[in-house]
Motif scaffolding. Structure first.
Motif, short mmCIF file in Angstrom:
data_model
loop_
_atom_site.label_atom_id
_atom_site.label_comp_id
_atom_site.label_asym_id
_atom_site.label_seq_id
_atom_site.Cartn_x
_atom_site.Cartn_y
_atom_site.Cartn_z
N GLY A 8 51.43 45.69 33.21
CA GLY A 8 51.24 46.38 34.49
C GLY A 8 50.15 45.80 35.38
O GLY A 8 49.85 46.36 36.43
N GLU A 13 49.14 42.06 37.04
CA GLU A 13 49.57 40.67 37.19
C GLU A 13 48.37 39.72 37.03
O GLU A 13 47.26 40.05 37.43
CB GLU A 13 50.26 40.50 38.55
CG GLU A 13 51.03 39.22 38.71
CD GLU A 13 50.20 38.12 39.30
OE1 GLU A 13 50.62 36.96 39.21
OE2 GLU A 13 49.11 38.41 39.84
N GLU A 19 47.35 36.69 38.34
CA GLU A 19 46.54 36.19 39.45
C GLU A 19 45.71 37.28 40.08
O GLU A 19 44.56 37.07 40.46
CB GLU A 19 47.43 35.55 40.52
CG GLU A 19 46.62 34.74 41.51
CD GLU A 19 47.18 34.75 42.90
OE1 GLU A 19 47.89 33.82 43.26
OE2 GLU A 19 46.88 35.71 43.64
N SER A 20 46.28 38.49 40.14
CA SER A 20 45.50 39.57 40.77
C SER A 20 44.28 39.92 39.90
O SER A 20 43.22 40.25 40.42
CB SER A 20 46.37 40.78 41.07
OG SER A 20 46.93 41.30 39.90
N VAL A 34 42.68 37.70 38.10
CA VAL A 34 41.75 36.58 38.32
C VAL A 34 40.98 36.74 39.63
O VAL A 34 39.77 36.54 39.68
CB VAL A 34 42.50 35.23 38.28
CG1 VAL A 34 41.62 34.09 38.74
CG2 VAL A 34 43.01 34.96 36.87
N ILE A 35 41.68 37.16 40.68
CA ILE A 35 41.00 37.31 41.98
C ILE A 35 40.01 38.47 41.93
O ILE A 35 38.90 38.38 42.45
CB ILE A 35 42.01 37.55 43.12
CG1 ILE A 35 42.97 36.36 43.20
CG2 ILE A 35 41.30 37.72 44.45
CD1 ILE A 35 44.15 36.64 44.10
N ALA A 36 40.43 39.56 41.27
CA ALA A 36 39.53 40.70 41.16
C ALA A 36 38.30 40.33 40.32
O ALA A 36 37.17 40.71 40.66
CB ALA A 36 40.26 41.89 40.57
N THR A 68 44.67 32.50 34.99
CA THR A 68 45.87 33.22 34.62
C THR A 68 46.39 32.58 33.34
O THR A 68 46.32 31.38 33.17
CB THR A 68 46.97 33.11 35.68
OG1 THR A 68 47.16 31.74 35.97
CG2 THR A 68 46.62 33.87 36.92
N HIS A 123 53.96 36.87 33.10
CA HIS A 123 53.40 37.03 34.43
C HIS A 123 52.09 37.82 34.39
O HIS A 123 51.21 37.62 35.21
CB HIS A 123 54.44 37.81 35.23
CG HIS A 123 54.32 37.67 36.70
ND1 HIS A 123 54.04 36.47 37.31
CD2 HIS A 123 54.46 38.57 37.69
CE1 HIS A 123 54.00 36.67 38.61
NE2 HIS A 123 54.25 37.93 38.86
N CYS A 124 51.99 38.73 33.42
CA CYS A 124 50.83 39.63 33.34
C CYS A 124 49.84 39.14 32.29
O CYS A 124 49.45 39.90 31.41
CB CYS A 124 51.30 41.04 32.99
SG CYS A 124 52.31 41.76 34.28
N ARG A 153 42.79 49.83 38.00
CA ARG A 153 43.10 49.87 39.44
C ARG A 153 44.43 49.16 39.72
O ARG A 153 45.28 49.67 40.45
CB ARG A 153 41.98 49.20 40.23
CG ARG A 153 42.01 49.48 41.71
CD ARG A 153 40.81 48.85 42.40
NE ARG A 153 40.86 47.40 42.33
CZ ARG A 153 41.58 46.65 43.16
NH1 ARG A 153 42.32 47.19 44.10
NH2 ARG A 153 41.58 45.34 43.04
N LEU A 154 44.61 47.97 39.10
CA LEU A 154 45.85 47.22 39.33
C LEU A 154 47.06 47.98 38.78
O LEU A 154 48.15 47.93 39.33
CB LEU A 154 45.76 45.82 38.73
CG LEU A 154 44.78 44.89 39.45
CD1 LEU A 154 44.57 43.61 38.65
CD2 LEU A 154 45.29 44.56 40.86
N ILE A 203 47.98 50.57 41.25
CA ILE A 203 48.68 49.96 42.39
C ILE A 203 50.11 49.59 42.01
O ILE A 203 51.04 49.74 42.80
CB ILE A 203 47.90 48.74 42.92
CG1 ILE A 203 46.60 49.20 43.59
CG2 ILE A 203 48.74 47.94 43.91
CD1 ILE A 203 45.68 48.06 44.00
N SER A 204 50.30 49.13 40.79
CA SER A 204 51.65 48.71 40.38
C SER A 204 52.51 49.90 39.97
O SER A 204 53.73 49.79 39.89
CB SER A 204 51.57 47.71 39.23
OG SER A 204 51.25 48.37 38.02
#
Lengths: 130, 389
Positions: free
Chosen positions: B307, B309, B311-312, B314-316, B326, B352-353, B381-382, B385-386
């Motif tokens: 649940g 991802e 890249e998200s 990594v950015i967070a 990733t 992907h996750c 949090r992610l 959002i998902s």
């Protein structure tokens, strides 16, 4: 691999305003990018103002990269308050434009957001005809 | 990026910072000692001596003769040389060659093999089990009369799985098949005695071992038939033309000396790595460790976080001053999930996750604690959002 995102993309990714479900939505646009695996859902609730239907509430749920979340949030920003006719015209270019810049490899995220909203509207119109 | 905050670097499998001792040894060869090693005056000879010394360091580390070391511009080039060089030499005899590699090789091995495949060379891609290990009996079964080369990486860059290289080496001896291993990720932590491992070709990289970028080396066992892939002035015994990267070569040699001196630190690193794994599995629900528990590099972690991802995450994490990667590469060239994670049997969504955190020489307990502090809320949090919890 991660990309250099603009400040605006990062802002919408870190602090999205429109995430979550809507209670009793009029319809949901549910899309999946088979190649990269992003899943995007757009919830809408349609209201009426001066006999015109408009997007009263809109929200998203997205499993995806930073750009997928940012474009989801941005399309909600763009569509909220618009008439259905106007909302249908929102394209990936508008989303990318509003976000300042989007890496070329991430344009497909904006396309996915466009598709999700269009699907939600189509589903709404289909339900209404019944 | 958070300003005025020290970066917590947890991407040591991608690259490493240069060691200050190594840097000190390199610097003279970028400035004062700029001579061309091929020149016969004193200036050039000083550069040649520096290369000889570094070659000796590499030979010591790999337990081989310095004359068996070919310096290259990168480990990617060394892998290309190992594969194209030996296959081309075989093709000179007019025979159709067969190569065996694993499905989880680095692109620097996969792509040369795919290129040869397009030219008519036969390639077998060995599957791996859910831990990422190849089976030696599968390998034995894949051997054909025309098998010329087997290339199996020592340790995987994404999931850290360590392959049974010595066992494979022993098997291939009986068949007189050349054995190459890409040891780029292994050098810091595993035994690199090429005699014990029974390899004919062995790839190493400078920048993964606290040395400079732009330098790699290939061990080529004496008597191995190999053709160059770069032609020119005949440096490196004619196998790799081009004026030597003197500073890079000096740096690679010095980095290996330092790796050897620091072997005692590996246990501590492993302990720290286990704290990270245990902490993440304990503090975040629905997380799975990818790869092997037992046969794993002491610095590698790779998780699938349902649940959220990759890249998200990594950015967070970047927003919190933490440099991660990733597990799966949604790279600029392709949106496909990692071939390594898919080979383990993960679904596209699971691949992907995923998140890779790789530790290194300068990783501290405080840094691990900081990750354990911020990661659960990022994931939470992610997941909100998902909508996938």
């Amino acid at each position: 691999m991660t990309f250099k995102y603009s400040k605006k993309v990062i802002e919408h990714f870190l602090h999205p305003k429109h995430w979550g479900k809507i209670k009793n939505p009029d319809s949901i646009g549910d899309t999946l990018n088979l190649r990269c695996g992003d899943i995007m859902k757009i919830y809408i609730k349609v209201g009426k103002k001066k006999k015109k239907e408009y997007i009263e509430k809109i929200s998203f749920e997205t499993l995806g990269c930073g750009a997928a979340i940012a474009t989801s949030d941005m399309i909600c920003d763009l569509a909220k308050g618009k008439t259905i006719k106007e909302a249908k015209k929102i394209s990936f270019k508008d989303i990318a434009g509003e976000l300042g810049s989007l890496p070329v490899q991430k344009i497909h995220c904006a396309r996915l957001a466009e598709t999700a909203l269009k699907m939600a509207i189509k589903e709404y119109e289909r339900k209404k005809k019944k | 990026m958070a300003k005025n905050k020290k970066i917590i670097y947890l991407d040591y499998a991608a690259t490493t910072p240069i060691d200050s001792k190594v840097l000190k040894e390199i610097l003279p060869y970028l400035k004062q000692e700029y001579g061309n090693p091929s020149s016969i005056y004193n200036y050039g000879q000083k550069a040649q001596e520096a290369i000889d010394k570094a070659r000796g360091n590499v030979g010591d580390f790999l337990n081989c003769s310095p004359s068996e070391i070919i310096f290259t511009g990168s480990a990617t080039e060394a892998n290309n040389l190992a594969i194209f060089g030996t296959v081309r030499a075989w093709q000179k005899r007019g025979k159709k060659p067969h190569i065996i590699i694993s499905q989880i090789e680095h692109h620097a091995v996969l792509e040369p093999c795919k290129t040869l495949e397009k030219e008519g060379v036969e390639v077998s891609y060995l599957p791996v089990n859910k831990e990422g290990l190849i089976s030696v009996s599968d390998l034995k079964g894949a051997i054909k009369e025309n098998t010329v080369l087997v290339s199996i990486m020592y340790a995987n860059n994404e999931i850290g799985t360590i392959q049974p290289i010595a066992e494979i080496g022993k098997l291939l001896k009986k068949f007189k098949i050349l054995f190459h291993t890409d040891a780029v990720q292994a050098v810091n932590y595993l035994n690199c005695d090429v005699q014990k491992l029974g390899v004919d070709l062995f790839t190493i990289s400078g920048h993964k071992i606290y040395g400079p970028k732009g330098i790699g080396a290939l061990y080529v066992k004496k008597g191995t038939e190999i053709l160059p892939i770069i032609y020119g002035g005949g440096q490196e015994e004619g196998i790799r033309s081009g004026t030597e990267n003197v500073a890079g070569i000096v740096g690679l040699g010095a980095a290996l000396v330092e790796v050897k001196l620091r072997q005692a630190e590996v246990k501590d690193l492993e302990k720290l790595r286990n704290e990270l794994i245990d902490g993440i599995l304990k503090n975040i629900p629905d997380v799975k460790l990818n790869g092997s528990q037992e046969h794993r590099l002491p610095n590698n972690t790779n998780f699938t976080v349902r649940g959220a991802e990759g890249e998200s995450m990594v950015i967070a994490l970047d927003g919190e001053g933490i440099a991660a990667s990733t597990g799966s590469a949604c790279s600029s060239r392709s949106l496909e999930p990692s071939h390594v994670l898919l080979a383990l049997g993960l679904s596209k969504e699971e691949a992907h996750c995923s998140l890779r955190l790789t530790l290194g020489r300068y990783t501290t307990e405080d840094e691990i604690n900081q990750v354990l502090k911020v990661l659960p809320s990022i994931v939470n949090r992610l997941r909100q959002i998902s909508g996938i919890k």
